[in-house]
Design a protein around this motif. Structure first.
Motif, PDB file in Angstrom:
ATOM      1  N   ILE A  34       0.918  -0.989  -0.203  1.00  0.00           N
ATOM      2  CA  ILE A  34       0.165   0.009   0.462  1.00  0.00           C
ATOM      3  C   ILE A  34       1.084   1.324   0.127  1.00  0.00           C
ATOM      4  O   ILE A  34       2.113   1.308   0.435  1.00  0.00           O
ATOM      5  CB  ILE A  34      -0.894  -0.001   1.278  1.00  0.00           C
ATOM      6  CG1 ILE A  34      -2.053  -1.134   1.160  1.00  0.00           C
ATOM      7  CG2 ILE A  34      -1.695   1.469   1.641  1.00  0.00           C
ATOM      8  CD1 ILE A  34      -2.490  -1.290   2.682  1.00  0.00           C
ATOM      9  N   THR A  35       0.565   2.230  -0.881  1.00  0.00           N
ATOM     10  CA  THR A  35       1.203   3.684  -0.989  1.00  0.00           C
ATOM     11  C   THR A  35       0.839   4.439   0.046  1.00  0.00           C
ATOM     12  O   THR A  35      -0.799   4.773  -0.043  1.00  0.00           O
ATOM     13  CB  THR A  35       1.547   3.870  -2.325  1.00  0.00           C
ATOM     14  OG1 THR A  35       2.239   2.966  -2.615  1.00  0.00           O
ATOM     15  CG2 THR A  35       2.348   5.134  -2.551  1.00  0.00           C
ATOM     16  N   VAL A  36       0.478   5.004   1.196  1.00  0.00           N
ATOM     17  CA  VAL A  36      -0.270   6.212   1.596  1.00  0.00           C
ATOM     18  C   VAL A  36       1.029   7.681   1.697  1.00  0.00           C
ATOM     19  O   VAL A  36       1.522   7.766   1.563  1.00  0.00           O
ATOM     20  CB  VAL A  36       0.197   5.377   3.018  1.00  0.00           C
ATOM     21  CG1 VAL A  36      -0.364   6.688   3.824  1.00  0.00           C
ATOM     22  CG2 VAL A  36       0.213   4.449   3.458  1.00  0.00           C
ATOM     23  N   VAL A  37      -0.452   8.602   0.903  1.00  0.00           N
ATOM     24  CA  VAL A  37       0.460   9.431   0.469  1.00  0.00           C
ATOM     25  C   VAL A  37      -0.144  11.087   1.336  1.00  0.00           C
ATOM     26  O   VAL A  37      -1.566  10.924   1.506  1.00  0.00           O
ATOM     27  CB  VAL A  37      -0.177  10.481  -1.037  1.00  0.00           C
ATOM     28  CG1 VAL A  37       0.534  11.634  -1.190  1.00  0.00           C
ATOM     29  CG2 VAL A  37       0.393   9.026  -1.874  1.00  0.00           C
ATOM     30  N   VAL A  48      -4.111   9.551   1.588  1.00  0.00           N
ATOM     31  CA  VAL A  48      -4.767   8.013   0.196  1.00  0.00           C
ATOM     32  C   VAL A  48      -3.756   7.362   0.516  1.00  0.00           C
ATOM     33  O   VAL A  48      -2.994   6.968   0.399  1.00  0.00           O
ATOM     34  CB  VAL A  48      -4.539   9.217  -1.315  1.00  0.00           C
ATOM     35  CG1 VAL A  48      -5.152   8.211  -2.431  1.00  0.00           C
ATOM     36  CG2 VAL A  48      -5.300  10.543  -1.274  1.00  0.00           C
ATOM     37  N   LEU A  49      -4.276   6.419   0.597  1.00  0.00           N
ATOM     38  CA  LEU A  49      -4.028   4.452   0.451  1.00  0.00           C
ATOM     39  C   LEU A  49      -4.350   4.236  -1.148  1.00  0.00           C
ATOM     40  O   LEU A  49      -5.930   4.208  -1.018  1.00  0.00           O
ATOM     41  CB  LEU A  49      -4.967   4.184   1.594  1.00  0.00           C
ATOM     42  CG  LEU A  49      -3.882   3.631   2.982  1.00  0.00           C
ATOM     43  CD1 LEU A  49      -5.255   5.552   3.450  1.00  0.00           C
ATOM     44  CD2 LEU A  49      -4.824   3.357   3.837  1.00  0.00           C
ATOM     45  N   GLU A  50      -3.723   3.099  -1.573  1.00  0.00           N
ATOM     46  CA  GLU A  50      -3.220   3.157  -2.801  1.00  0.00           C
ATOM     47  C   GLU A  50      -2.736   1.261  -2.856  1.00  0.00           C
ATOM     48  O   GLU A  50      -1.838   1.502  -2.469  1.00  0.00           O
ATOM     49  CB  GLU A  50      -3.167   3.459  -3.911  1.00  0.00           C
ATOM     50  CG  GLU A  50      -3.373   3.607  -5.774  1.00  0.00           C
ATOM     51  CD  GLU A  50      -2.714   4.405  -6.294  1.00  0.00           C
ATOM     52  OE1 GLU A  50      -3.485   5.151  -7.460  1.00  0.00           O
ATOM     53  OE2 GLU A  50      -1.684   5.187  -6.191  1.00  0.00           O
ATOM     54  N   ASN A  51      -3.920   0.373  -3.497  1.00  0.00           N
ATOM     55  CA  ASN A  51      -3.275  -0.836  -3.537  1.00  0.00           C
ATOM     56  C   ASN A  51      -3.960  -1.307  -4.644  1.00  0.00           C
ATOM     57  O   ASN A  51      -5.134  -1.818  -4.367  1.00  0.00           O
ATOM     58  CB  ASN A  51      -3.740  -1.718  -2.645  1.00  0.00           C
ATOM     59  CG  ASN A  51      -2.781  -3.029  -2.525  1.00  0.00           C
ATOM     60  OD1 ASN A  51      -2.484  -3.194  -3.680  1.00  0.00           O
ATOM     61  ND2 ASN A  51      -2.850  -3.717  -1.384  1.00  0.00           N
ATOM     62  N   SER A  87      -9.860   7.430   0.553  1.00  0.00           N
ATOM     63  CA  SER A  87      -9.328   9.186   0.909  1.00  0.00           C
ATOM     64  C   SER A  87      -9.661   9.180   2.039  1.00  0.00           C
ATOM     65  O   SER A  87     -10.787   8.675   2.201  1.00  0.00           O
ATOM     66  CB  SER A  87      -9.589   9.685  -0.438  1.00  0.00           C
ATOM     67  OG  SER A  87      -9.298  11.089  -0.110  1.00  0.00           O
ATOM     68  N   ILE A  88      -8.835   9.812   3.296  1.00  0.00           N
ATOM     69  CA  ILE A  88      -9.416   9.878   4.599  1.00  0.00           C
ATOM     70  C   ILE A  88      -8.795  11.843   4.489  1.00  0.00           C
ATOM     71  O   ILE A  88      -7.781  11.964   4.301  1.00  0.00           O
ATOM     72  CB  ILE A  88      -7.803   9.157   5.012  1.00  0.00           C
ATOM     73  CG1 ILE A  88      -8.245   7.816   5.206  1.00  0.00           C
ATOM     74  CG2 ILE A  88      -8.819   9.902   6.873  1.00  0.00           C
ATOM     75  CD1 ILE A  88      -7.625   6.772   5.934  1.00  0.00           C
TER      76      ILE A  88
END
Length: 92
Positions: A34-37, A48-51, A87-88
Motif C-alpha cells: 500500500i502506498t500512503v500519501v 490517500v491509500l492505494e493498492n 481517501s481520508i
C-alpha cells in the motif's frame, strides 16, 4: 505493520504537487503493498491509500488513521468500489 517513509523516492511527484496545488506538506509512506500519501494544506489533512493488487483492509485503514491523525479529529473516509483507493480527509 510499519509505515516506511519513502518520500525521497517520489521527489518529482512531490515537487509538481507542491507547485500546482495549495499543499504545504507532503509525505509518502509504504505500508507493504500500500502506498500512503499524506498531504496538508493550511486547513485540511488528506491521506490517500492505494493498492493496485487487492482491496485495502479495515485494519490497515485504522492503522494509518491511528499513526497519522490525532484521535480527537473527526475524519471522512471515501473509497472506490474495489477498496483499492481510500481517501481520508479531516480539518486541521
Amino acid at each position: 505493520m510499519h509505515l516506511i517513509d519513502v518520500t525521497n523516492t517520489y521527489r518529482d511527484l512531490i515537487e509538481r504537487q507542491l507547485s500546482a496545488t495549495s499543499s504545504q506538506y507532503i509525505k509518502v509512506y509504504s505500508l507493504g503493498n500500500i502506498t500512503v500519501v499524506y498531504t496538508e494544506t493550511s486547513t485540511k489533512i488528506e491521506i490517500v491509500l492505494e493498492n493496485h493488487r487487492r482491496g485495502i483492509h479495515e485494519d490497515e485503514i485504522q492503522f494509518v488513521i491511528k499513526r497519522l491523525i490525532h484521535e480527537d479529529k473527526i475524519y471522512n473516509i471515501s473509497m472506490d468500489q474495489s477498496r483499492k483507493i481510500i481517501s481520508i480527509t479531516c480539518d486541521k
